[in-house]
Write a protein that holds these residues in place. Sequence first.
Motif, short mmCIF file in Angstrom:
data_model
loop_
_atom_site.label_atom_id
_atom_site.label_comp_id
_atom_site.label_asym_id
_atom_site.label_seq_id
_atom_site.Cartn_x
_atom_site.Cartn_y
_atom_site.Cartn_z
N ALA A 1 0.83 -1.21 0.00
CA ALA A 1 0.00 0.00 0.00
C ALA A 1 0.86 1.26 0.00
O ALA A 1 0.56 2.23 -0.69
CB ALA A 1 -0.93 -0.01 1.21
N LYS A 2 1.94 1.25 0.77
CA LYS A 2 2.85 2.40 0.78
C LYS A 2 3.48 2.62 -0.59
O LYS A 2 3.60 3.76 -1.06
CB LYS A 2 3.95 2.21 1.83
CG LYS A 2 3.49 2.41 3.26
CD LYS A 2 4.65 2.42 4.23
CE LYS A 2 5.52 3.66 4.06
NZ LYS A 2 6.57 3.73 5.09
N GLU A 3 3.87 1.53 -1.23
CA GLU A 3 4.46 1.67 -2.57
C GLU A 3 3.44 2.22 -3.56
O GLU A 3 3.77 3.05 -4.41
CB GLU A 3 5.01 0.33 -3.05
CG GLU A 3 5.71 0.43 -4.39
CD GLU A 3 6.59 -0.77 -4.71
OE1 GLU A 3 6.52 -1.25 -5.86
OE2 GLU A 3 7.34 -1.22 -3.81
N PHE A 4 2.20 1.77 -3.45
CA PHE A 4 1.13 2.27 -4.33
C PHE A 4 0.93 3.77 -4.17
O PHE A 4 0.91 4.52 -5.15
CB PHE A 4 -0.17 1.52 -4.04
CG PHE A 4 -1.41 2.21 -4.53
CD1 PHE A 4 -1.65 2.36 -5.88
CD2 PHE A 4 -2.34 2.71 -3.62
CE1 PHE A 4 -2.81 3.00 -6.34
CE2 PHE A 4 -3.49 3.35 -4.06
CZ PHE A 4 -3.72 3.49 -5.43
N VAL A 5 0.79 4.23 -2.93
CA VAL A 5 0.56 5.66 -2.70
C VAL A 5 1.77 6.47 -3.15
O VAL A 5 1.63 7.56 -3.72
CB VAL A 5 0.22 5.92 -1.22
CG1 VAL A 5 0.08 7.41 -0.95
CG2 VAL A 5 -1.07 5.20 -0.85
N GLY A 6 2.97 5.94 -2.91
CA GLY A 6 4.16 6.63 -3.37
C GLY A 6 4.22 6.72 -4.89
O GLY A 6 4.66 7.73 -5.45
N ALA A 7 3.77 5.67 -5.57
CA ALA A 7 3.78 5.65 -7.04
C ALA A 7 2.86 6.71 -7.63
O ALA A 7 3.12 7.24 -8.73
CB ALA A 7 3.39 4.27 -7.56
N LEU A 8 1.79 7.05 -6.92
CA LEU A 8 0.84 8.04 -7.43
C LEU A 8 1.48 9.41 -7.60
O LEU A 8 1.08 10.19 -8.48
CB LEU A 8 -0.36 8.15 -6.49
CG LEU A 8 -1.27 6.92 -6.36
CD1 LEU A 8 -2.35 7.17 -5.33
CD2 LEU A 8 -1.89 6.57 -7.71
N VAL A 9 2.44 9.72 -6.74
CA VAL A 9 3.06 11.06 -6.79
C VAL A 9 4.52 11.01 -7.23
O VAL A 9 5.22 12.03 -7.18
CB VAL A 9 2.96 11.76 -5.41
CG1 VAL A 9 1.51 12.11 -5.10
CG2 VAL A 9 3.54 10.89 -4.30
N ALA A 10 4.98 9.87 -7.68
CA ALA A 10 6.36 9.76 -8.14
C ALA A 10 6.60 10.67 -9.34
O ALA A 10 5.86 10.64 -10.32
CB ALA A 10 6.67 8.31 -8.52
N GLY A 11 7.61 11.52 -9.25
CA GLY A 11 7.94 12.44 -10.33
C GLY A 11 6.98 13.60 -10.48
O GLY A 11 7.02 14.30 -11.49
N LYS A 12 6.11 13.81 -9.51
CA LYS A 12 5.12 14.88 -9.58
C LYS A 12 5.30 15.85 -8.41
O LYS A 12 4.48 15.93 -7.50
CB LYS A 12 3.69 14.32 -9.59
CG LYS A 12 3.37 13.49 -10.83
CD LYS A 12 1.95 12.99 -10.81
CE LYS A 12 1.61 12.20 -12.05
NZ LYS A 12 1.54 13.05 -13.26
N ALA A 13 6.41 16.56 -8.43
CA ALA A 13 6.72 17.51 -7.36
C ALA A 13 5.63 18.57 -7.26
O ALA A 13 5.14 19.09 -8.25
CB ALA A 13 8.07 18.16 -7.62
N GLY A 14 5.24 18.86 -6.03
CA GLY A 14 4.24 19.89 -5.80
C GLY A 14 2.82 19.37 -5.69
O GLY A 14 1.93 20.10 -5.24
#
Length: 288
Positions: free
Chosen positions: A174-187
């Motif tokens: 679940a942590k990896e999933f939530v992190g993937a949602l904002v990966a490379g999307k600063a801000g």
Amino acid sequence: MELLTIFAVLAVVLPSLYIYTASVVSTRFPKLENKSICLLIAHPDDEAMFFAPTVLALTRPEIGNHVKILCLSSGDADGLGETRKKELAKSGVVLGLRSTSDVFVVEKPEFRDSMTTTWDTGKISDLLVSAFAPQLNKSKGASSPPTASIDVLITFDAGGVSSHPNHISLYHGAKEFVGALVAGKAGWASPVDLYTLTTVPIARKYSAFLDVLPTLLSWAIGADKRDKKHPGGLVFLNGLAGHGSFTTAWKAMTTAHKSQMVWFRYGWITLSRYMYINDLRLEKIKRK
């Protein structure tokens, strides 16, 4: 005789204090409203044995949430997979889900029900992406906001409540999933808040509703209370009787999960604080 009198007084006073505290918590503590919520579990009966106070609180019609359950195995270790899937669907409705169509069970070899198997974090994350953010792989640009079809994901914490490797795997996936949602999307903030169920020491685990004071102290000290829209901690306390209470959680186990009601389960559903009390923490996800 004096000792018996003391026990008699405590038998009346302690439940009464708990019931009063539960009413205060339900009206004054942070809550989730008008959210699309997924409860991520590993086995049929997790929703009742561990998360019943959460599900009962979040499915109350007046707060406008839509709660679904995603279970990553049918619990087929003893060849009862089909039976347990039906039991999960029945339990979900008892606990307040709108219909059995809000219960989903995944059956894949990589998510085998086992006390010794750790599930692959990446595969859990990929499954969650395909279920709730299928557009993720198509929109890699940093300028486009991350989106998902759910607002909140709830699962076990790093201790898994019972140290079960399947439970712990869900936390990391679940942590990896939530992190993937904002990966490379600063801000951009994650469109999904991840809340995890707090694992407590064994003495507290089997203290039933008497764990209410340690739970509230832990919330008061450890939960971030600055963001009202995204509470840092949530506390859900079941009442002791009536609809939507401990007796409803008991019913979800004894009438729905009949295949699992061996003798020692009655000890768990009577003494486990998770049948009465849930406290959840909002996970802070590091960006990749």
